[in-house]
Enzyme design. Structure first.
Site, PDB file in Angstrom:
ATOM      1  N   GLU A   1      14.310  -3.320   0.530  1.00 15.72           N
ATOM      2  CA  GLU A   1      15.281  -2.757   1.470  1.00 15.72           C
ATOM      3  C   GLU A   1      15.504  -3.733   2.618  1.00 15.72           C
ATOM      4  OE1 GLU A   1      16.246   0.587   4.771  1.00 15.72           O
ATOM      5  OE2 GLU A   1      14.342  -0.460   4.644  1.00 15.72           O
TER       6      GLU A   1
ATOM      7  N   ARG B   1      10.364   0.043  -4.724  1.00 15.86           N
ATOM      8  CA  ARG B   1      11.356  -0.117  -3.666  1.00 15.86           C
ATOM      9  C   ARG B   1      10.498  -0.419  -2.443  1.00 15.86           C
ATOM     10  NH1 ARG B   1      12.307   2.588   1.552  1.00 15.86           N
ATOM     11  NH2 ARG B   1      14.493   2.323   2.064  1.00 15.86           N
TER      12      ARG B   1
ATOM     13  N   ASP C   1      10.009  -0.776   1.339  1.00 17.46           N
ATOM     14  CA  ASP C   1      10.647  -0.294   2.555  1.00 17.46           C
ATOM     15  C   ASP C   1      10.646  -1.358   3.662  1.00 17.46           C
ATOM     16  OD1 ASP C   1      11.580   2.136   4.140  1.00 17.46           O
ATOM     17  OD2 ASP C   1       9.822   1.610   5.333  1.00 17.46           O
TER      18      ASP C   1
END
Ligand code: AAO
Length: 529
Positions: free
Chosen positions: A257, A219, A221
């Site tokens: 994200e 993931r 950021d």
């Protein structure tokens, strides 16, 4: 070997790589074990996640971060890196390595949350208040453990007076506004210059250390704050996944994200050719429907997906809430549902897991003292104690996650993923994987039902009156156990919940009172008696 792996991946839902996933395996559920210690994640993989069909865990950032004491440690200190050493509040490098290996052994993949846009806050001072004790000097932009120094940051490119991002949506200066978001500091965090070779090399080196240890992806950021071409250059350097656990040639699965609720120059679609992207509209809109705000109703979900302004399904990472918007950070607004409103939350999560759209991520949280203060920040209620870190001892170390005899978690850990309704819907999604949405039914209001091929069927009553209907399920005739009010017993013959009988014509009778604790019913091929 390859065929066996794909079967396993299919069984668990999520493919081994971004590319495989798109073409072969599809996807199901990741659980974000927010702030969990590595040791507990290893146990959870073995004892709970693997047997219950969870595909993967998103872990909190594993890199060294600044230690913030105010006087207690906020969760968000982990989003302020000091180096790419692997000691954090979740444990040591050895514990991280052991956890990744143990989870891989039982077929649960690990996705690491990597904070690569920035280092710590410009106002973090100087010293060794960091989780591995590395020296840093934020004022001088010195991080010798990486190493980074002032020339590796974007100060020369940022044109705002404060050096910070001041405006996300200057509609009169779209190009300048996008540049500001990418070249200036996000809430005062020292902004790395990813166009520079040294920075690319260090960041990719960090990610590759994790890939080599056995993570299956990332993931990433704050991608909105990095230029897509820089990210492309970094991803292009990533190693293939470790062949101890993954087939040769597998690429890391990357989800980025990017908060895009519309109305800003930077679009999520700029990132979708690089990997999956977080779809923040999903939780915001679904929350509004389940809350029945502004006349929104479940029947409207008949067209759920792209026609709602969501990105194409095969690019989307979806979730009802995340670690930010469950406490008023980030974006999504007041409609976001969380464990604090369990009845509506379970309904939203069940809908998400039953519906074919996107790759699904579940949130697993801890409780905090929630005294709401007056006023709103960024459209949502700002929580006075929004900073509170995980359950911890007076010395700041994180408490382990104790599992109660009934399977729930103690010490303030919420463990939504252990709520039986959510756990059983994770299995529903695996069983229904790849099947089309069929047999939609609604009452024009807040009662809906739909199936997934002939593998699963869900009925939801969010109206104020009883749902009582004979519905076409598309399922083979037989007796099924509702996995929301209970589940099939181990021997497979008994059912601790409602029994649903599907007739030879595929139809079944459903009754759900508006007052029921969980006003929805779900059956699937695996819950047949
Ligand atoms: C902490 C302190 C700060 C302090 C800073 C430095 O809280 O007061 O200045 O340290 O000392 C987390 C915490 C932060 C924390 C940070 C570092 O949430 O509070 O700061 O760690 O410790 C933006 C980014 C997005 C980011 C989100 C929080 O685009 O990437 O802010 N999320 C990630 C992580 C998050 C982490 C970081 C990034 C940093 O998930 O946990 O921060 O590593 C608009 C923009 C969004 C923007 C929000 C920010 O959203 O579109 O991109 O997110 O503003 O508020 C409506 C609009 C919506 C808008 C929203 C809010 O909903 O439709 O577009 O309003 O205005």
């Amino acid at each position: 070997m390859k065929a066996r792996w794909c079967l396993l991946a299919l069984g668990l839902g999520l493919g081994v790589s971004h590319y495989h996933c798109r073409t072969r395996c599809g996807g199901t559920s990741i659980v974000h074990l927010f702030e969990w210690p590595w040791r507990d994640i290893a146990e959870e993989c073995e004892n709970y996640l693997a047997p219950n069909g969870f595909a993967a865990v998103q872990i909190s950032p594993p890199s060294e971060n600044v230690v913030v004491t105010q006087p207690w440690r906020p969760w968000w200190e982990r989003y302020q890196p000091i180096s790419y050493k692997l000691c954090s509040r979740s444990g040591t490098e050895q514990e991280l390595r052991d956890m990744i290996s143990r989870c891989n052994k039982v077929g649960v993949k690990i996705y690491a949350d990597v904070v690569i846009n920035h280092m710590c806050s410009a106002s973090a001072g100087e010293g060794r208040r960091s989780t591995c004790g590395s020296y840093f000097n934020a004022r001088e932009e010195e991080f010798p453990s990486v190493p980074y120094s002032a020339s590796h940051f974007n100060d020369d490119k940022c044109t705002t007076a404060s050096g910070n991002i001041e405006n996300y949506q200057d509609i009169y200066q779209l190009t300048a506004s996008a540049a500001q978001v990418r070249d200036c500091r996000l809430v005062g965090l020292l902004d790395l210059a990813h166009r520079k070779e040294h920075v690319r090399e260090r960041v990719a080196g960090y990610m590759n250390t994790l890939v080599d240890m056995g993570v299956a992806g990332f993931r990433v950021d704050a991608c909105k704050h990095m230029w897509p071409e820089d990210l492309k250059a970094i991803y292009g350097r990533l190693h293939n996944l470790n062949t101890e656990w993954f087939p040769e040639g597998s690429k890391p699965f990357v989800y980025q994200e990017v908060i895009d609720l519309g109305g800003e120059p930077i679009k999520a679609s700029e990132y979708s050719r690089l990997g999956h992207v977080t779809e923040f509209k999903y939780g915001a809109k679904l929350g509004s429907v389940i809350r029945r705000w502004n006349g929104d109703k479940l029947a409207d979900l008949k067209t759920w997906g792209e026609s709602w302004g969501l990105m194409p399904s095969d690019q989307a990472l979806v979730f009802v809430d995340n670690h930010d918007n469950q406490r008023g950070h980030g974006a999504g607004g007041a409609s976001i549902l969380t464990f604090w409103e369990p009845r509506m939350y379970k309904m939203a999560v069940a809908f998400m897991l039953a519906h074919p759209y996107g790759v699904t991520r579940l949130m697993s949280s801890y409780r905090w003292d929630r005294s709401l203060v007056e006023g709103r920040v960024g459209g949502s209620c700002q929580d006075q104690n929004d900073w509170m870190g995980p359950p911890s001892y007076p010395d700041g170390s994180t408490k382990p996650v104790p599992i109660n005899p009934d399977g729930s978690c103690g010490e303030g850990w919420v463990c939504e993923h252990r709520w039986h309704q959510i756990r059983n819907m994770v299995m529903f999604r695996n069983v229904a994987h790849g099947q089309p949405l069929l047999n939609w039914w609604d009452n024009g209001g807040n009662q809906i039902a739909f199936g997934r091929g002939d593998r699963g069927f869900i009925v939801i009553n969010n109206d104020d009156c009883t749902l009582d209907a004979l519905l076409q399920t598309g399922m083979p005739a037989g007796s099924y156990c509702d996995v929301i009010s209970g589940q099939r017993t181990a021997a497979g013959m008994g059912c601790t919940g409602k029994r649903i009988t599907v007739g030879e014509d595929g139809r079944a009778h459903f009754t759900i009172k508006a007052t029921e604790q969980d006003p929805f019913v779900a059956i699937h091929a695996g819950s047949k008696l």
